[in-house]
Scaffold this active site. Sequence first.
Site, short mmCIF file in Angstrom:
data_model
loop_
_atom_site.label_atom_id
_atom_site.label_comp_id
_atom_site.label_asym_id
_atom_site.label_seq_id
_atom_site.Cartn_x
_atom_site.Cartn_y
_atom_site.Cartn_z
N HIS A 175 0.95 11.36 3.13
CA HIS A 175 1.45 11.18 1.76
C HIS A 175 1.73 12.51 1.06
CE1 HIS A 175 -0.28 6.78 1.52
NE2 HIS A 175 0.70 6.91 2.39
N ASN A 187 5.86 -4.18 4.22
CA ASN A 187 7.08 -3.73 4.90
C ASN A 187 8.36 -4.12 4.20
OD1 ASN A 187 5.55 -2.56 6.89
ND2 ASN A 187 5.75 -4.25 8.35
N ARG A 201 6.42 6.91 8.60
CA ARG A 201 5.74 5.67 8.23
C ARG A 201 6.08 4.52 9.19
NH1 ARG A 201 6.63 1.83 3.34
NH2 ARG A 201 4.55 0.95 3.01
N HIS A 259 3.31 2.11 10.91
CA HIS A 259 3.31 0.65 10.77
C HIS A 259 3.54 -0.04 12.12
CE1 HIS A 259 3.56 -0.04 6.18
NE2 HIS A 259 2.87 1.04 6.45
C1 HEM Z 1 -4.69 4.93 4.29
C2 HEM Z 1 -4.03 3.82 4.20
C3 HEM Z 1 -2.61 3.79 3.70
C4 HEM Z 1 -2.14 3.04 2.68
C5 HEM Z 1 -2.92 2.05 1.85
C6 HEM Z 1 -0.74 3.37 2.53
C7 HEM Z 1 0.10 2.79 1.60
C8 HEM Z 1 1.38 3.23 1.33
C9 HEM Z 1 2.21 2.72 0.27
C10 HEM Z 1 1.84 1.58 -0.67
C11 HEM Z 1 3.36 3.43 0.28
C12 HEM Z 1 4.54 3.25 -0.66
C13 HEM Z 1 5.45 2.14 -0.16
C14 HEM Z 1 6.45 1.69 -1.20
O1 HEM Z 1 6.14 1.79 -2.38
O2 HEM Z 1 7.54 1.20 -0.81
C15 HEM Z 1 3.27 4.38 1.35
C16 HEM Z 1 4.24 5.28 1.67
C17 HEM Z 1 4.16 6.14 2.73
N1 HEM Z 1 3.18 6.16 3.69
FE1 HEM Z 1 1.38 5.29 3.55
N2 HEM Z 1 -0.39 4.31 3.45
C18 HEM Z 1 -1.51 4.60 4.20
C19 HEM Z 1 -1.56 5.45 5.28
C20 HEM Z 1 -0.48 6.09 5.81
C21 HEM Z 1 -0.45 6.73 7.09
C22 HEM Z 1 -1.61 6.74 8.08
C23 HEM Z 1 0.80 7.28 7.24
C24 HEM Z 1 1.37 8.03 8.40
C25 HEM Z 1 0.67 8.69 9.30
C26 HEM Z 1 1.53 6.98 6.04
C27 HEM Z 1 2.79 7.42 5.76
C28 HEM Z 1 3.48 7.12 4.59
C29 HEM Z 1 4.71 7.78 4.20
C30 HEM Z 1 5.32 8.98 4.89
C31 HEM Z 1 5.15 7.14 3.04
C32 HEM Z 1 6.45 7.41 2.26
C33 HEM Z 1 7.56 6.60 2.92
C34 HEM Z 1 8.92 6.78 2.30
O3 HEM Z 1 9.11 7.55 1.37
O4 HEM Z 1 9.85 6.08 2.79
N3 HEM Z 1 0.75 6.23 5.21
N4 HEM Z 1 2.05 4.23 1.97
#
Ligand code: HEM
Length: 313
Positions: free
Chosen positions: A184, A85, A58, A62
Amino acid sequence: MASSSLSVVLLLCLAAVASAQMSTTFYDASCPGAQATIKNGVVAAVSSDPRMAASLLRLHFHDCFVQGCDASVLLAGNERNAFGNVGSLRGFDVIDQIKSNVEQACKRTVSCADILAVAARDSVVAVGGPSWTVSLGRRDSDTASETLANHDLPAPSLSVTDLITRFAAKGLNHTDMVALSGAHTIGRAQCKNFRTRLYSEENIDPALATSRKATCPQLTGSGDSNLAPLDDTTPDMFDNAYFVNLKLNKGLLHSDQVLYTLAGGATEDIIDGFASNQDAFNNAFAAAMVKMGNISPLIFPQGQVRRICSRAN
Ligand code: HEM
């Protein structure tokens, strides 16, 4: 007319020079151990905390979505304080440790932006996902922007149309967007990011809603940071279960589920393809990560190689 075609030719030449300066062998002479050092750091971090694979992946996303893949996300303050973030991004200490190991071997040679790109790939591999070759030679910014981060990072409340627009703005098409959302398949989200979905959306599996509500109370402010897996089936394994789950209304975030149930024909077929074919997902994910990793890199003589990733030299 003549002068405009001349500028097109000039632009094409400049683009060719820029891409010629990124290469998969960029550090082979200047820092031959760089990739192995990064990989060792990632493997060690993920073996003591499996979620770290998700967090490092992630970080790279970002980074790339805000002024390109230039490690701006790592600079203290600024972007790190943006809505999506702050209190959410993890893994800064892991990157700092890796950078310090790399610096010990070769001073001021390997950029923080390249470390992020390689660490994201090695993270995916560490939890069972596909591999791909990372082009290297990105340089680091000396600025970061909280305002730009708030503008460019997609929020989980977005509609499919808005998600498509955000990804298109970065040169990523529908297939790239769906494949990248498949990130995800690993990681966790905080209650505040999926509460509205639990309590006011209809396209959610009732059993999933009930079990998530147990640790995510309706009242804003209570349990806001409680975590739940983004992929309910195999939370720490990089596989296509995320897509199978979307077909069962088991996406955790609004922005996940809308890709299947409120997409108006835009992305459902792509999800069907990934849900029924792990290799199709892996290949599309790897290809989209290469595209994402090449968003607006800073190429020498632009940018710098930071000595410490959290501050400009
Ligand atoms: C499509 C649009 C996307 C949205 C709206 C989105 C939104 C989010 C949100 C809200 C979280 C949870 C953050 C939290 O609650 O602290 C999250 C986690 C995550 N996102 Fe996305 N995301 C998107 C696309 C992506 C993309 C493109 C990637 C990587 C290529 C990605 C990788 C991740 C990962 C791996 C997590 C888990 C992180 C952790 O456990 O530390 N996301 N995302």
